[in-house]
Write a protein that holds these residues in place. Structure first.
Motif, PDB file in Angstrom:
ATOM      1  N   VAL A  21      45.318  33.275  47.278  1.00 41.47           N
ATOM      2  CA  VAL A  21      45.328  33.187  45.820  1.00 41.47           C
ATOM      3  C   VAL A  21      45.860  31.832  45.376  1.00 41.47           C
ATOM      4  N   VAL A  55      36.493  32.809  42.676  1.00 39.03           N
ATOM      5  CA  VAL A  55      37.921  32.693  42.515  1.00 39.03           C
ATOM      6  C   VAL A  55      38.368  33.251  41.190  1.00 39.03           C
ATOM      7  N   SER A 108      43.389  35.186  41.024  1.00 37.75           N
ATOM      8  CA  SER A 108      42.883  33.831  41.222  1.00 37.75           C
ATOM      9  C   SER A 108      42.757  33.064  39.917  1.00 37.75           C
ATOM     10  N   ALA A 128      41.563  28.692  44.222  1.00 35.14           N
ATOM     11  CA  ALA A 128      41.122  28.223  42.915  1.00 35.14           C
ATOM     12  C   ALA A 128      41.436  26.742  42.707  1.00 35.14           C
ATOM     13  N   MET A 139      42.799  38.427  45.456  1.00 36.81           N
ATOM     14  CA  MET A 139      41.926  37.357  44.991  1.00 36.81           C
ATOM     15  C   MET A 139      41.278  37.717  43.664  1.00 36.81           C
TER      16      MET A 139
END
Length: 576
Positions: free
Chosen positions: A400, A515, A345, A404, A341
């Motif tokens: 991931v 994110v 992200s 976002a 992450m």
């Protein structure tokens, strides 16, 4: 110290100021000066307390149960008592900061959280621990929105994005070291030190805040109407009643102690909706759900974070109870999801901007579902490289892919003046979903009160629970495919503006912080700080049709984004 505030090079203030140290001038502090760095440190220490707590408590659950001779319901309440009060009061906590002073409420929250943490560490029995955890949630509701609201309100507009970025990066470090620290404490001094750790952090944070953070408040807050206390209370009571019924059901079946709270929770939820519909200044304005896109994305959020909440609650227990991992090994075993992450992200957000959110929001949940199904291979004597790591890599890849774009799409689904409100609703939906999942999943999987004490029994129920989590994720993927428009992040937002000018930023629609992006803070710096006392505060946008800004609108986006265990840095603000 009197006279005009000094220059940036001397102490971190902007060139403009009033008498004294410029504490009453929003945007007076520059990040390059010493005081700016002290302010960032304060925010990091405050939010880091809550972040570390959420990271390490799950790791400590088996030891808590053994030490207090508690059943599975106590472990569920150890997690949910905190989540319940935090979710129910976090919007109210932000409004209190806007009205009575962000630093003041933040400091009160830090002290409250530390005292409650001390009570958790000293708890002689399960009942005291659960009550203390609920009190911790109250403190978290005060300090969590305050940490980002302070950054948004005291820094110069040109430095706000960088301040949020620094906060986010340091928060990522805290998330990464949390499993190591928590596991070492649980295996070493004991699980109580997981809570005692917050006390020295607070002892550093409070004096730094009082010395270096200027006080700010929304001066027009009193003109926006009353706080929606009835809405907050009804929402929390409804969630609490349903949660109690779900947790009690495995041991009591359809007894009155289960049926009555369940019915009461449903009734309270109906009353909550009626109250919010009739209030002039509701905490949850229901007309925002008239947007099909916004409703669909929040439905995806509920599915995704329900699955995440249930998974991370059970996975740490599975690794310790069944696979025989130590607390330290179990905590660090889940670290790949956090690292993925943190590293990827931002690129995922850019991809979502280029191709639209529909594909990422469909593929992401499916990847996560695959990772959870792979976790069913983790049993007694499981090999980390062969059994655990592949499942976590697939799960992390799904996280991931979806997180976002999910956040960006929520914000792009509404007019720019309501981006903060949309962020807050999405955050509340995620917390409520995780809360209900932790309560319901053991019931649905057939876990008995003492299941976590038996490797065979817990392993069998864990293998039944993971397909349930995967199924919820598949439902979320279907909703995304059917309900999310492909071009939402590339075309116009709800108000006819380009997403780069509203909910998604020029840099790729990446939400900052949790994110991995920086767009949210930068966008707010460009749009006049609508919700932090800027010129747009309290005004409807040109063209009409939007509600007058309420106290909630000033801090919805300063609330940390939906938490992902074992923890990531929080999402940057879009408001104050």
């Amino acid at each position: 110290m009197g006279g005009t505030a000094r220059t940036t090079d001397e102490d971190g203030y902007g060139d403009k100021g009033t008498g004294g140290r410029g504490a009453d001038v929003p945007g007076a502090i520059r990040l390059s000066g010493p005081r700016g760095r002290w302010v960032v440190l304060t925010a990091v220490l405050g939010s880091g307390m809550a972040m570390l707590d959420s990271t390490v408590v799950n790791v400590a659950l088996p030891h808590i149960g053994d030490d207090l001779h508690a059943d599975l319901a106590v472990l569920q309440w150890t997690v949910n008592a905190y989540m319940l009060t935090l979710a129910g009061l976090i919007l109210l906590g932000g409004a209190l900061g806007d009205r009575y002073g962000r630093r003041r409420v933040f400091v009160v929250g830090v002290v409250w959280f530390a005292v409650a943490s001390l009570l958790c560490g000293l708890a002689p029995n399960a009942g005291v621990l659960i009550v203390a955890r609920a009190l911790q949630g109250v403190g978290g509701a005060l300090l969590t929105p305050g940490s980002l609201a302070v950054l948004q309100s005291v820094f110069h507009p040109d430095d706000r994005a960088r301040a949020v970025g620094a906060w986010s990066g340091l928060g990522g470090v805290a998330a990464a070291v949390g499993p190591f620290v928590g596991g070492w404490l649980v295996d070493g001094p004991g699980w109580r030190w997981v809570f005692f750790l917050n006390v020295p952090l607070a002892a550093v944070c409070v004096p730094v805040a009082l010395r270096h953070v200027p006080e700010t408040r929304e001066r027009r807050a009193t003109a926006h109407g009353r706080f929606d206390v009835p809405g907050a209370v009804l929402g929390a009571l409804a969630l609490g009643a349903v949660t109690y019924a779900l947790i009690a059901a495995p041991g009591r079946g359809a007894a009155p102690q289960v049926v009555v709270p369940a019915v009461a929770g449903v009734v309270l939820a109906v009353v909550f909706v009626r109250v919010e519909r009739r209030r002039a200044d509701p905490m949850l304005p229901l007309e925002i759900f008239s947007s099909r896109q916004f409703t669909a994305v929040n439905a995806v959020t509920v599915c995704v974070y329900a699955a995440f909440g249930g998974f991370f609650f059970l996975a740490v227990l599975q690794l310790q109870v069944v696979a025989g991992y130590s607390a330290l090994a179990a905590g660090t075993a889940l670290l790949p999801t956090t690292l993925l992450m943190l590293l990827l992200s931002a690129r995922s957000g850019e991809l979502g901007r280029r191709i639209g959110p529909r594909v990422p929001l469909t593929v992401g949940p499916l990847l996560c579902a695959g990772g959870m199904l792979l976790m069913t291979r983790v049993g007694q004597g499981a090999s980390y490289p062969a059994d655990v790591l592949p499942a976590l890599l697939v799960l992390g890849a799904g996280m991931v892919t979806l997180v976002a774009p999910l956040t960006s799409t929520v914000l792009a689904s509404v007019d720019v003046d309501r981006a903060g409100l949309a962020s807050g609703i999405n955050n509340a939906a995620a917390r409520a979903a995780g809360l209900v999942a932790v309560a319901a999943l053991p019931l649905l999987a057939g876990m008995g009160p003492d299941a976590y004490r038996s490797a065979d029994e817990f392993g069998a129920t864990f293998r039944r629970a993971m397909p349930l989590c995967a199924g919820v994720l598949v439902v979320g993927a279907v909703i995304a495919w059917l309900g999310v428009r492909t071009g939402e992040l590339r075309g116009t937002a709800g108000n006819g503006e380009e997403p780069g000018e509203s909910a998604a930023s020029e840099e790729g629609g990446r939400p900052s912080g949790e994110v991995g992006g920086r767009a949210a803070g930068e966008e707010r710096g460009r749009t006049g700080e609508r919700s932090a006392g800027g010129e747009g505060a309290g005004k409807a946008p040109e063209g009409g049709g939007a509600r007058t800004c309420r106290p909630e609108c000033g801090y919805h986006c300063a609330v940390a984004a939906p938490p992902l265990e074992p923890g990531e840095p929080g999402k940057g603000p879009r408001g104050g």
